[in-house]
Scaffold this motif. Structure first.
Motif, PDB file in Angstrom:
ATOM      1  N   SER A 181       0.846  -1.190   0.000  1.00  0.00           N
ATOM      2  CA  SER A 181       0.000   0.000   0.000  1.00  0.00           C
ATOM      3  C   SER A 181       0.880   1.237   0.000  1.00  0.00           C
ATOM      4  O   SER A 181       1.790   1.358   0.825  1.00  0.00           O
ATOM      5  N   PHE A 182       0.631   2.126  -0.934  1.00  0.00           N
ATOM      6  CA  PHE A 182       1.396   3.374  -0.976  1.00  0.00           C
ATOM      7  C   PHE A 182       0.605   4.395  -1.782  1.00  0.00           C
ATOM      8  O   PHE A 182      -0.291   4.052  -2.560  1.00  0.00           O
ATOM      9  N   SER A 183       0.928   5.659  -1.592  1.00  0.00           N
ATOM     10  CA  SER A 183       0.332   6.748  -2.358  1.00  0.00           C
ATOM     11  C   SER A 183       1.452   7.554  -2.991  1.00  0.00           C
ATOM     12  O   SER A 183       2.441   7.885  -2.319  1.00  0.00           O
ATOM     13  N   ARG A 184       1.315   7.853  -4.270  1.00  0.00           N
ATOM     14  CA  ARG A 184       2.297   8.658  -4.983  1.00  0.00           C
ATOM     15  C   ARG A 184       1.562   9.598  -5.936  1.00  0.00           C
ATOM     16  O   ARG A 184       0.513   9.261  -6.461  1.00  0.00           O
ATOM     17  N   ARG A 185       2.134  10.742  -6.164  1.00  0.00           N
ATOM     18  CA  ARG A 185       1.574  11.657  -7.138  1.00  0.00           C
ATOM     19  C   ARG A 185       2.182  11.340  -8.494  1.00  0.00           C
ATOM     20  O   ARG A 185       3.386  11.115  -8.616  1.00  0.00           O
ATOM     21  N   ALA A 191      -0.733   6.839 -14.518  1.00  0.00           N
ATOM     22  CA  ALA A 191      -1.687   6.039 -13.745  1.00  0.00           C
ATOM     23  C   ALA A 191      -2.450   5.082 -14.652  1.00  0.00           C
ATOM     24  O   ALA A 191      -2.693   3.925 -14.291  1.00  0.00           O
ATOM     25  N   ARG A 195      -2.554   1.021 -14.389  1.00  0.00           N
ATOM     26  CA  ARG A 195      -3.823   0.302 -14.295  1.00  0.00           C
ATOM     27  C   ARG A 195      -3.910  -0.807 -15.342  1.00  0.00           C
ATOM     28  O   ARG A 195      -4.317  -1.936 -15.040  1.00  0.00           O
ATOM     29  N   PHE A 230      -7.021   0.604  -7.196  1.00  0.00           N
ATOM     30  CA  PHE A 230      -6.121   1.653  -7.669  1.00  0.00           C
ATOM     31  C   PHE A 230      -6.967   2.796  -8.202  1.00  0.00           C
ATOM     32  O   PHE A 230      -7.920   2.583  -8.953  1.00  0.00           O
ATOM     33  N   ALA A 232      -7.402   7.541  -8.111  1.00  0.00           N
ATOM     34  CA  ALA A 232      -7.007   8.823  -7.528  1.00  0.00           C
ATOM     35  C   ALA A 232      -7.399   8.817  -6.050  1.00  0.00           C
ATOM     36  O   ALA A 232      -8.548   8.550  -5.702  1.00  0.00           O
ATOM     37  N   THR A 233      -6.446   9.075  -5.180  1.00  0.00           N
ATOM     38  CA  THR A 233      -6.658   8.929  -3.739  1.00  0.00           C
ATOM     39  C   THR A 233      -7.708   9.900  -3.208  1.00  0.00           C
ATOM     40  O   THR A 233      -7.520  11.117  -3.273  1.00  0.00           O
ATOM     41  N   PHE A 235      -8.434  11.459  -0.455  1.00  0.00           N
ATOM     42  CA  PHE A 235      -7.879  11.729   0.867  1.00  0.00           C
ATOM     43  C   PHE A 235      -8.927  12.111   1.917  1.00  0.00           C
ATOM     44  O   PHE A 235      -8.890  11.593   3.039  1.00  0.00           O
TER      45      PHE A 235
END
Length: 266
Positions: A181-185, A191, A195, A230, A232-233, A235
């Motif tokens: 699990s990770f978040s990256r811009r 992206a 996918r 997967f 866009a996060t 938040f």
């Protein structure tokens, strides 16, 4: 050799991620030679055995997998989904049967008695999902793979199942499960590429599993689950950050903003 054998071979190569070039390197021949064999769909038996050896698959398994490629996904009627939604245990038994578990295998993994297993099978028969045979034998009446309606009545169960699995995986890292699990811009184009690659890997995993299920004894198979998300996060939804506890004017700011006033700093 006829076409079905080479179609089965193509599925095997795809499942193993082998290209014609890689197969040719293993066989010690040129890539055009391998392409010609597959195009003509004809070769001597010793050459066919050589191809299977290079692909690390038994010829008898390829022959057994002929005409058994995974077909298009099928659906269960909405009214049946609603009935299964009210009985999670019955749904889970049916899902395991659709994943090629035998009734005996389900009994072992769930610790069920023969009586319980028979009653579950009988309930599924009443829904028109299986046909009972002798003893605990049952034949699926719905072609697999099955595509469930994730926006329908089963959605809460699927959400709970996947949340439970993620929790289990986190608690069994480095022993029985993998969790990443990770978040990256990144750019939307990047992206989209990620996918697509993940979906291609998932299709390969499904094809590998399909091949195993038709070439491996049931007691040598283990159920594995892949849960992938997967996007866009969101938040605010998953990592909410409310007002600071010492921000005394926080409760007044939404109202002020709605009236077009700029709130004063606390």
């Amino acid at each position: 050799m006829n076409g079905p054998i080479f179609e089965a071979l193509k599925r095997t190569l795809k499942a193993k991620g082998l290209t014609y070039r890689m197969l040719a390197d293993r066989m010690g021949v040129s890539e055009p030679t391998v392409k010609r064999i597959f195009h003509e769909r004809n070769c001597k038996l010793d050459r066919l055995v050589e191809i299977c050896t290079a692909a690390e698959v038994e010829l008898e398994n390829v022959l057994g997998a002929m005409n058994r490629g995974p077909g298009p996904a099928n659906h269960v009627a909405p009214e049946i989904e609603r009935k299964l939604a009210s009985r999670p245990a019955l749904l889970f038994v049916f899902i395991m049967l659709s994943e090629k578990f035998t009734p005996e295998g389900i009994m072992r993994s769930q610790g069920l008695s023969e009586a319980s297993m028979f009653l579950y099978l009988r309930d599924l028969e009443e829904l028109g999902l299986v046909a009972l045979g002798r003893g605990l034998s049952a034949r699926l009446l719905v072609e697999t793979p099955i595509q469930w309606n994730f926006e329908g009545p089963l959605r809460p169960l699927f959400e709970a199942t996947n949340k439970n699995f993620i929790g289990w995986a986190i608690n069994h890292l480095q022993r029985e499960a993998t969790f990443v699990s990770f978040s990256r811009r990144m750019r939307p184009e990047t992206a989209e590429m990620v996918r697509r690659e993940a979906e291609e890997l998932a299709e390969r995993a499904k094809l590998l599993a399909h091949h195993d299920q038709h070439t491996t004894p049931e007691d040598a198979l283990i159920g594995y689950k892949w849960t992938f998300a997967f996007g866009a996060t969101p938040f605010p939804a998953i990592m909410p950050v409310g007002p600071h506890p010492r921000d005394a004017g926080a409760s007044d700011r939404p109202a002020a903003a709605a009236k077009g006033r700029r709130p004063l700093p606390a």
